[in-house]
Design a protein around this motif. Structure first.
Motif, PDB file in Angstrom:
ATOM      1  N   ALA A  71       0.870  -1.181   0.000  1.00  0.00           N
ATOM      2  CA  ALA A  71       0.000   0.000   0.000  1.00  0.00           C
ATOM      3  C   ALA A  71       0.903   1.226   0.000  1.00  0.00           C
ATOM      4  N   ASP A  72       1.144   1.794  -1.175  1.00  0.00           N
ATOM      5  CA  ASP A  72       1.914   3.023  -1.297  1.00  0.00           C
ATOM      6  C   ASP A  72       1.094   4.030  -2.090  1.00  0.00           C
ATOM      7  N   GLN A  73       1.675   5.180  -2.366  1.00  0.00           N
ATOM      8  CA  GLN A  73       0.927   6.230  -3.058  1.00  0.00           C
ATOM      9  C   GLN A  73       0.541   5.822  -4.479  1.00  0.00           C
ATOM     10  N   GLY A  74       1.355   4.973  -5.104  1.00  0.00           N
ATOM     11  CA  GLY A  74       0.996   4.481  -6.434  1.00  0.00           C
ATOM     12  C   GLY A  74      -0.264   3.636  -6.397  1.00  0.00           C
ATOM     13  N   ALA A  75      -0.350   2.757  -5.403  1.00  0.00           N
ATOM     14  CA  ALA A  75      -1.535   1.914  -5.255  1.00  0.00           C
ATOM     15  C   ALA A  75      -2.752   2.753  -4.888  1.00  0.00           C
ATOM     16  N   VAL A  76      -2.559   3.742  -4.011  1.00  0.00           N
ATOM     17  CA  VAL A  76      -3.672   4.609  -3.611  1.00  0.00           C
ATOM     18  C   VAL A  76      -4.241   5.338  -4.821  1.00  0.00           C
ATOM     19  N   PHE A  77      -3.372   5.908  -5.637  1.00  0.00           N
ATOM     20  CA  PHE A  77      -3.798   6.627  -6.834  1.00  0.00           C
ATOM     21  C   PHE A  77      -4.670   5.737  -7.716  1.00  0.00           C
ATOM     22  N   ALA A  78      -4.169   4.546  -8.009  1.00  0.00           N
ATOM     23  CA  ALA A  78      -4.898   3.648  -8.900  1.00  0.00           C
ATOM     24  C   ALA A  78      -6.211   3.181  -8.290  1.00  0.00           C
ATOM     25  N   LYS A  79      -6.197   2.834  -7.009  1.00  0.00           N
ATOM     26  CA  LYS A  79      -7.405   2.304  -6.371  1.00  0.00           C
ATOM     27  C   LYS A  79      -8.534   3.322  -6.344  1.00  0.00           C
ATOM     28  N   VAL A  80      -8.209   4.568  -6.081  1.00  0.00           N
ATOM     29  CA  VAL A  80      -9.256   5.598  -6.028  1.00  0.00           C
ATOM     30  C   VAL A  80     -10.004   5.665  -7.356  1.00  0.00           C
ATOM     31  N   PHE A  81      -9.272   5.667  -8.457  1.00  0.00           N
ATOM     32  CA  PHE A  81      -9.927   5.787  -9.763  1.00  0.00           C
ATOM     33  C   PHE A  81     -10.554   4.464 -10.211  1.00  0.00           C
ATOM     34  N   ILE A  82      -9.938   3.346  -9.874  1.00  0.00           N
ATOM     35  CA  ILE A  82     -10.506   2.047 -10.223  1.00  0.00           C
ATOM     36  C   ILE A  82     -11.840   1.829  -9.526  1.00  0.00           C
ATOM     37  N   TYR A  83     -11.868   2.093  -8.230  1.00  0.00           N
ATOM     38  CA  TYR A  83     -13.108   1.893  -7.473  1.00  0.00           C
ATOM     39  C   TYR A  83     -14.178   2.898  -7.897  1.00  0.00           C
ATOM     40  N   GLY A  84     -13.761   4.119  -8.232  1.00  0.00           N
ATOM     41  CA  GLY A  84     -14.720   5.107  -8.704  1.00  0.00           C
ATOM     42  C   GLY A  84     -15.349   4.702 -10.023  1.00  0.00           C
ATOM     43  N   ALA A  85     -14.536   4.246 -10.978  1.00  0.00           N
ATOM     44  CA  ALA A  85     -15.064   3.798 -12.267  1.00  0.00           C
ATOM     45  C   ALA A  85     -15.955   2.570 -12.104  1.00  0.00           C
ATOM     46  N   SER A  86     -15.598   1.684 -11.188  1.00  0.00           N
ATOM     47  CA  SER A  86     -16.406   0.490 -10.941  1.00  0.00           C
ATOM     48  C   SER A  86     -17.765   0.864 -10.356  1.00  0.00           C
ATOM     49  N   ALA A  87     -17.765   1.843  -9.456  1.00  0.00           N
ATOM     50  CA  ALA A  87     -19.029   2.279  -8.853  1.00  0.00           C
ATOM     51  C   ALA A  87     -19.962   2.873  -9.902  1.00  0.00           C
ATOM     52  N   LEU A  88     -19.407   3.627 -10.864  1.00  0.00           N
ATOM     53  CA  LEU A  88     -20.235   4.190 -11.939  1.00  0.00           C
ATOM     54  C   LEU A  88     -20.798   3.105 -12.841  1.00  0.00           C
ATOM     55  N   ALA A  89     -20.043   2.021 -13.028  1.00  0.00           N
ATOM     56  CA  ALA A  89     -20.474   0.966 -13.942  1.00  0.00           C
ATOM     57  C   ALA A  89     -21.702   0.218 -13.431  1.00  0.00           C
ATOM     58  N   ILE A  90     -21.906   0.183 -12.133  1.00  0.00           N
ATOM     59  CA  ILE A  90     -23.008  -0.628 -11.577  1.00  0.00           C
ATOM     60  C   ILE A  90     -24.386  -0.089 -11.953  1.00  0.00           C
ATOM     61  N   PRO A  91     -24.728   1.184 -11.672  1.00  0.00           N
ATOM     62  CA  PRO A  91     -26.079   1.640 -12.033  1.00  0.00           C
ATOM     63  C   PRO A  91     -26.317   1.690 -13.534  1.00  0.00           C
ATOM     64  N   VAL A  92     -25.274   2.032 -14.312  1.00  0.00           N
ATOM     65  CA  VAL A  92     -25.439   2.050 -15.766  1.00  0.00           C
ATOM     66  C   VAL A  92     -25.790   0.659 -16.272  1.00  0.00           C
ATOM     67  N   GLY A  93     -25.064  -0.348 -15.790  1.00  0.00           N
ATOM     68  CA  GLY A  93     -25.328  -1.721 -16.213  1.00  0.00           C
ATOM     69  C   GLY A  93     -26.664  -2.246 -15.717  1.00  0.00           C
ATOM     70  N   GLU A  94     -26.990  -1.968 -14.465  1.00  0.00           N
ATOM     71  CA  GLU A  94     -28.255  -2.440 -13.910  1.00  0.00           C
ATOM     72  C   GLU A  94     -29.446  -1.918 -14.706  1.00  0.00           C
ATOM     73  N   GLN A  95     -29.426  -0.630 -15.040  1.00  0.00           N
ATOM     74  CA  GLN A  95     -30.533  -0.045 -15.794  1.00  0.00           C
ATOM     75  C   GLN A  95     -30.587  -0.604 -17.216  1.00  0.00           C
ATOM     76  N   TRP A  96     -29.431  -0.811 -17.837  1.00  0.00           N
ATOM     77  CA  TRP A  96     -29.384  -1.354 -19.196  1.00  0.00           C
ATOM     78  C   TRP A  96     -29.932  -2.780 -19.232  1.00  0.00           C
ATOM     79  N   PHE A  97     -29.521  -3.615 -18.273  1.00  0.00           N
ATOM     80  CA  PHE A  97     -30.007  -4.997 -18.239  1.00  0.00           C
ATOM     81  C   PHE A  97     -31.504  -5.047 -17.929  1.00  0.00           C
ATOM     82  N   ALA A  98     -31.974  -4.139 -17.074  1.00  0.00           N
ATOM     83  CA  ALA A  98     -33.402  -4.103 -16.757  1.00  0.00           C
ATOM     84  C   ALA A  98     -34.226  -3.798 -18.004  1.00  0.00           C
ATOM     85  N   ARG A  99     -33.735  -2.895 -18.841  1.00  0.00           N
ATOM     86  CA  ARG A  99     -34.455  -2.562 -20.077  1.00  0.00           C
ATOM     87  C   ARG A  99     -34.469  -3.739 -21.048  1.00  0.00           C
ATOM     88  N   LYS A 100     -33.459  -4.584 -20.971  1.00  0.00           N
ATOM     89  CA  LYS A 100     -33.396  -5.763 -21.831  1.00  0.00           C
ATOM     90  C   LYS A 100     -34.156  -6.941 -21.247  1.00  0.00           C
TER      91      LYS A 100
END
Length: 480
Positions: A71-100
């Motif tokens: 756990a260093d600053q390199g890992a912190v940098f990547a994790k913040v953006f990885i987890y943020g992008a993953s969180a955005l992917a959930i509602p977009v996908g859920e709504q898309w699958f529901a429509r299908k």
């Protein structure tokens, strides 16, 4: 009764991984007993990812499990953006699958598991933890690619991804075994000590196989063969997810391996990266010219963009890694927005994926057409959009490191690729439309507009904070 100080420290350093593992297990049990999900389930998955990002950003730094987890600053940098992008992917996908009409609770669980694997990838300090993290992420992505079980193209995409992924797993394992055999250890720090004066032939062979295995995960040429077919066949929001965050994780992992385990062999692995970078840019630029399906087109665009990121990494040093980190973050935002826009658009319930489908979009959905124009111009690298600044940092680092010819060739590839980005803009703005688009879903539309605004003008402000954040992260990942 108080907990031992060592246990508290361990829990703090590994807090993001612990949170995501617990959230995944809770969601799995919840979904299995309840049978279907709702808004609370989706919010719980997103909250787990946000909590993990906060734990990474605010938690202590350190090393665990004999340097297996860093756990260093390199890992912190990547994790913040990885987890943020993953969180955005959930509602977009859920709504898309529901429509299908696709129901099930597995999608958020798989996204959380993939995010757990990606977080472990950027914190790996050992070949064993590297392999476990890569496979944890990959297995979740294989399932996500085939999530639409009744869609033959989706099943084909998942199968191709799995079969070719098995090949990359073999490359990773074979390379790791060679490195272990000749260096005498799986820990990055011990490997670095054995190659401080340059890698021997055996270790170098192992490193080549290891780079090839990671190259497959990030869609770098010539290991890109899975990308166009998987992008075309997989569900649109799933493609939006694994076109961004997993590539960021893979590039940070590659940077950590090369700098912290093979820093003494920089002149040897730099040549491999340069070849992969130029091949990726060439394949992405020229193969994209013949594409009519936008998901396949953006697959080749992603291959080219990985090439630009590799140019920055090949520059070496803190400046090169910093440029790669900034590039990958800006690219992740752009590609997330592009696929959110694709997920928002449909005609008579049919996904809009071809150039013909986008004809006349400006007259029907001007807001989404403008957003798609922004993403296209950003991917092209036109100033002052975010894609321009991403390439600016990469080319600046490459020239400073004496790789001006590489930067020039990569720039030529960017000019060639401009044709298909401009073609999409022309189709949306000038061609007559056929049919009527459906009302876009709220979540995908909101993500589209937010990411388009980030691409310009918000990026001008965001870079003020992103640049020093990336500088600190690069210093932690720089050559040892």
């Amino acid at each position: 009764m108080s907990l031992p100080p060592g246990l508290l420290s361990t829990a703090g350093i590994a807090a993001p991984e612990i949170i995501l593992a617990v959230v995944a297990l809770v969601l799995l049990a919840w979904g299995a007993f309840q049978g279907k999900t709702g808004l609370l389930f989706t919010l719980a998955a997103m909250a787990g990812l946000v909590a993990a990002a906060l734990a990474a950003a605010l938690g202590p730094l350190g090393r665990l499990f004999a340097d297996g987890l860093i756990a260093d600053q390199g890992a912190v940098f990547a994790k913040v953006f990885i987890y943020g992008a993953s969180a955005l992917a959930i509602p977009v996908g859920e709504q898309w699958f529901a429509r299908k009409g696709i129901t099930g609770f597995e999608y958020p669980v798989l996204v959380v598991i993939a995010a757990l694997g990606m977080g472990m990838m950027v914190s790996a300090g050992d070949l064993i933890s590297l392999f476990i993290a890569v496979e944890l992420q990959s297995l979740a992505l294989y399932i996500l690619a085939a999530y639409s079980r009744n869609d033959p193209k989706g099943s084909e995409a998942g199968l191709k991804y799995f079969v070719l992924g098995a090949l990359s797993t073999g490359l990773l394992l074979y390379g790791s075994s060679l490195i272990y055999g000749f260096a005498g250890s799986t820990r990055f720090s011990a490997i670095a000590a054995s190659v401080h004066a340059g890698a021997g032939t055996g270790v170098l062979f192992g490193l080549v196989f290891l780079i090839c295995g990671i190259g497959f995960k990030v869609s770098a040429a010539p290991f890109h063969m899975w990308t166009p077919d998987v992008y075309e066949g997989a569900p649109t929001p799933v493609v939006g997810f694994f076109a961004g965050a997993p590539k960021l994780a893979g590039m940070v992992l590659l940077a950590r391996v090369l700098t912290q385990a093979f820093g003494g062999a920089v002149d040897q692995w730099r040549q491999i990266l340069i070849v992969m970078a130029l091949l990726s840019v060439g394949v992405g630029a020229f193969a994209g010219l013949a594409q009519k399906n936008l998901k396949r087109l953006w697959a080749y665009s992603s291959i080219a963009n990985v090439g630009y990121a590799l140019v920055g990494l090949a520059a070496g040093g803190a400046a090169g890694i910093q440029s790669m980190l900034i590039f990958m973050v800006l690219y992740t935002v752009d590609v997330t927005g592009f696929f959110a826009c694709l997920a928002a658009l449909s005609k008579d319930g049919r996904a809009m994926e071809s150039f013909d489908d986008f004809a006349g979009l400006m007259r029907e959905r001007p807001g989404l057409a403008v957003a798609m124009t922004v993403f296209s111009l950003s991917a092209l690298g036109l100033p002052p959009f975010s894609g321009f600044w991403a390439k600016f940092f990469v080319f600046k680092a490459a020239i400073a490191a004496g790789l001006a010819p590489v930067a020039v060739i990569a720039l030529v590839g960017s000019v060639v690729a401009a044709f298909y980005y401009l073609r999409l803009i022309k189709v949306m703005w000038l061609d007559p439309g056929v049919g009527t688009t459906d009302a876009p879903p709220a979540v995908a539309t909101a993500v589209t507009y937010a990411t388009a605004l980030f691409a310009f003008p918000a990026v001008m402000i965001a870079l003020i904070a992103l640049d020093p954040f990336a500088h600190t992260a690069a210093a932690a990942l720089a050559l040892r």
